[in-house]
Design an enzyme around this catalytic site. Structure first.
Site, PDB file in Angstrom:
ATOM      1  CB  ALA A  65      35.491  42.575  37.126  1.00 20.69           C
ATOM      2  N   GLY A 103      40.520  40.815  35.959  1.00 21.40           N
ATOM      3  CA  GLY A 103      40.687  42.072  35.233  1.00 21.40           C
ATOM      4  C   GLY A 103      41.917  42.828  35.679  1.00 21.40           C
ATOM      5  CD  GLU A 106      40.974  39.670  31.735  1.00 27.53           C
ATOM      6  OE1 GLU A 106      40.186  40.095  32.611  1.00 27.53           O
ATOM      7  OE2 GLU A 106      40.602  39.031  30.748  1.00 27.53           O
ATOM      8  CD  GLU A 126      39.035  36.257  35.159  1.00 30.48           C
ATOM      9  OE1 GLU A 126      39.858  35.334  35.344  1.00 30.48           O
ATOM     10  OE2 GLU A 126      39.374  37.401  34.823  1.00 30.48           O
TER      11      GLU A 126
END
Ligand code: T1G
Length: 704
Positions: A65, A103, A106, A126
């Site tokens: 992200a 992300g 992910e 993260e």
């Protein structure tokens, strides 16, 4: 696809290729996720498309992200790629090069297949910025690798190389990567017709581990206890993985999102994001011309085969750079090489280095006994005794033997680099490259800009630090440069408070509760009290008004020089590094205080903390206003990587802002009244307090 075309879509050979193109690392910035969704919809609707490939443009897949968006109000997406990718009727292949992190991984886990080039790395880091995977990673990863390995990956946040990821089942196939797009299209065509579509969310065979080993979650809590200190994220990571084992997938995702929401704006997450960006900002030197061509340094030499010189030589060998280690004494040289070999052998024994890697690194270090043999190196770092006469002699010799374009760097920790440069004919090629101990471990690489240092030299030195995986930080030439100079008030107050009645173990406890791994007196014992004692004596000899420190002086004179002597501020059992409070030390403190008529009193924990840290905040401000550092966040990075300041507090100035410049200034002004000159407030701090400004936003107006 989107107005900023951060995602491109095209069809080749019946394969819909989704290319993320959001430099520099394809973070999931504004428009990227929407672009992916739009491409999926387009490909699903196109009867010619039999499968998808998702790939990153530039140097990497998706790095996660966009951290810059955290802490800002963001629209809650109605549709997430993490949910859409495995809901389609056509298979999606994630083609990974560079990094698939956070992300990014992910999204890849939400695809049906994952391929990667050999050099790719994947991970869910993260936790390192104070949050947890919020895109289904805590639910999908355990379904592939099992909860135990998922716990390790998620709570450590480590990067996993492609071959290990393949072995764990995260990656389905490693491809050569000569032309990843074509290889991915070929792979997609090979699986296009396969049904049912393999969705990670449908897999549960590995989750059974949690039933056979229910203690794994508490074991993870114990394993990561030190790392978890003061930080809420690791515990919530564990809870999210537990949810993967106890709840249906969609409920687990909801639990993950709840836990994520509880972390995004914690003080720790804000501090860790600040540290992340500060570590990148420190590389920027505003005075360097944008079009400056930074000279390459490919071969190195180090003068002095002592502990520092050996560690410095290792720092180059560790980065794959050939380095010559020169010492006039073949005996010192042999000892130096033996020390390096022992260091590597210890790493091999610990399993953190392979035998062949050790052999490779040893082969990169060439011991020589004459200066003439290093003349061809692109740069040399001097690491001899901290005495100006010795350094000047070395630099005269270097100036005579090194090729004309070679850079001459010194590892001095405080001596005047202008003076050292003055004995050479190339002062423009002289700069400081100051390592922290141990040189092959500590990431801080302080680059000191002297009066005649050329911009190219400064740029080359900054890049050299980055090339050996360190963090280069700019400092101006002054006593103690930036990092050590900013630390002087901390060490002075540490010793003065003991004179006034605070006890060493009380101060250590305050700092360890604050988040330091080890308190300052324990660190003192480890490094040896005699080193600073000798420095104080040298300063006293040079300046009779210099104030000695009767308590540490008394300890050294009583033979209590620290761990190496079995006693210092603490007592040590033979062969054991555990520090034990020693009543003898308290008695000595009381005796010295009485002899010097120092009034004794008790201290609150807050006063101890503020006395130690506010003095350095004040010094940070003085360094910046004198133009000896570029910005406050640089000094924060130096404290993280030079002095072990707790990362989840962001840095000294970041922490100071949690108290407020005005309160810090008022306290310093009051101590100035009480204790005199050493607490004289910085003008910059006073102005910042008056304006209600932030300490972390302080920058030098002009570098000097
Ligand atoms: N967001 C925004 N900017 C980023 C970024 C990111 N994730 N990663 C890097 N940058 C910028 C960085 O600031 C620098 O900018 C430039 O890219 C080059 O970075 C939902 C919520 C990928 C290993 O934590 O670890 O996904 O200085 O110098 O050394 O569950 O960047 O050029 O202006 O570091 O080659 C999870 C963080 C996010 C990865 C590359 N992902 N990045 O290292 O380059 S949270 C991360 C890195 C998340 C999801 C959750 C490294 C790197 P500038 P660099 P590098």
């Amino acid at each position: 696809m989107t107005d900023k075309s951060v995602v491109h879509f095209d069809v080749e050979d019946g394969i819909g290729v989704i290319t993320i193109d959001y430099p520099p690392v394809n973070a999931l910035g504004p428009g990227v996720s929407d672009g992916i969704l739009a491409a999926l919809d387009k490909g699903e609707a196109d009867p010619n498309v039999t499968a998808f490939v998702m790939i990153g443009a530039g140097r990497t897949f998706i790095a996660g992200a966009d951290i810059r968006q955290f802490g800002k109000a963001r629209p809650n997406p109605t549709r997430r790629t993490y949910d859409a990718l495995d809901q389609g009727k056509k298979p999606v292949v994630a083609a990974i090069h560079g990094y698939a992190l956070g992300g990014g991984l992910e999204n890849a886990l939400a695809c049906h297949y994952r391929i990667a080039v050999p050099s790719a790395k994947v991970g869910l880091p993260e936790v390192q910025i104070g949050i947890l995977p919020g895109g289904g990673g805590t639910q999908r990863l355990p379904r592939i690798v099992g909860p135990k390995i998922a716990l390790d990956m998620i709570v450590s946040g480590r990067h996993v190389p492609a071959d290990e990821a393949k072995a764990l089942g995260i990656i389905d196939e490693i491809v050569p990567g000569k032309d990843l797009r074509s290889e991915a299209i070929m792979y997609a065509k090979s699986i296009a017709g396969k049904r049912p579509l393999p969705r990670v969310r449908d897999r549960s065979e590995k989750l059974g581990e949690a039933k056979t080993d229910p203690g794994m979650f508490d074991a993870a809590r114990k394993q990561f206890a030190r790392r978890m200190r003061g930080q809420p994220a690791p515990e919530k990571c564990i809870q999210a993985v537990e949810a993967a084992c106890t709840q249906p997938f969609d409920e687990g995702v909801a639990t993950e999102r709840r836990l994520f929401g509880e972390l995004e704006n914690t003080p720790e997450a804000k501090a860790l994001r600040y540290a992340f960006f500060s570590e990148r900002e420190i590389a920027r030197i505003p005075t360097l011309p944008k079009d400056l061509k930074t000279p390459e340094i490919k071969t190195m030499a180090v003068v002095g085969a002592g502990t520092m010189g050996g560690g410095i030589a290792m720092s180059f060998a560790d980065a794959g750079m050939p380095v010559k280690l020169v010492d006039a004494s073949s005996e010192v040289l042999e000892r130096g090489i033996a020390r390096i070999r022992d260091n590597y052998a210890t790493s091999v024994k610990r399993g953190s280095l392979s035998q062949e890697e050790m052999a490779k690194r040893m082969s990169l270090i060439t011991p020589v006994t004459t200066m003439e043999e290093i003349g061809d190196a692109d740069a040399v770092i001097e690491a001899v005794f901290e005495r100006m006469d010795v350094k000047k002699e070395v630099f005269k010799q270097l100036d005579a033997v090194m090729k004309p374009e070679a850079f001459l760097f010194t590892n001095t920790s405080a001596l005047d680099i202008d003076q050292i440069a003055s004995v050479t004919k190339r002062p423009e090629k002289v700069a400081g490259t100051h390592y922290f101990v141990p040189a092959n471990v500590m990431k801080l690489f302080e680059v000191v800009n002297a009066s005649k240092t050329a911009p190219e030299t400064l740029a080359a030195a900054m890049k050299l630090g980055r090339d050996i995986n360190k963090i280069s930080g700019y400092a101006g030439n002054c006593d103690g440069f930036a990092a050590n100079r900013s630390r002087i008030p901390f060490t002075l107050e540490q010793n003065l408070m003991v004179e006034e009645g605070a006890l060493p173990h009380q101060i250590d406890k305050v700092m360890e509760d604050f988040g330091y791994p080890v308190g300052p007196f324990k660190v003192n014992d480890m490094s040896g009290l005699d080193i600073s004692y000798d420095t104080r004596k040298r300063r006293k000899a040079a300046d009779p008004s210099y104030r000695m420190l009767p308590i540490p002086d008394g300890l050294v004179e009583a033979g209590r020089v620290g761990l190496k002597a079995g006693k210092g501020w603490y007592r040590y059992e033979k062969g054991d590094r555990t520090p034990h409070v020693d009543p003898e030390v308290e008695a000595l403190i009381k005796m010295v205080a009485a002899q010097n008529n120092i009034e004794q009193r008790s201290f609150t924990e807050e006063e101890i903390l503020h006395r130690l840290l506010f003095g350095s905040i004040n010094e940070f401000c003085k360094i910046i206003e004198e133009g000896k550092a570029i910005r406050a966040s640089d000094l924060d990075v130096m404290w993280l990587h030079g002095f072990g300041f707790p990362r989840y507090r962001g840095g000294l100035m970041f922490w100071g802002d949690t108290i407020g410049a005005r309160e810090v200034y008022n306290q310093i002004a009051s101590w100035h009244q009480r204790y005199g000159k050493r607490w004289e407030p910085s003008a910059l701090l006073r102005d910042t307090a008056e304006k209600g400004g932030k300490l972390t936003e302080l920058k030098a107006e002009r570098l000097r």
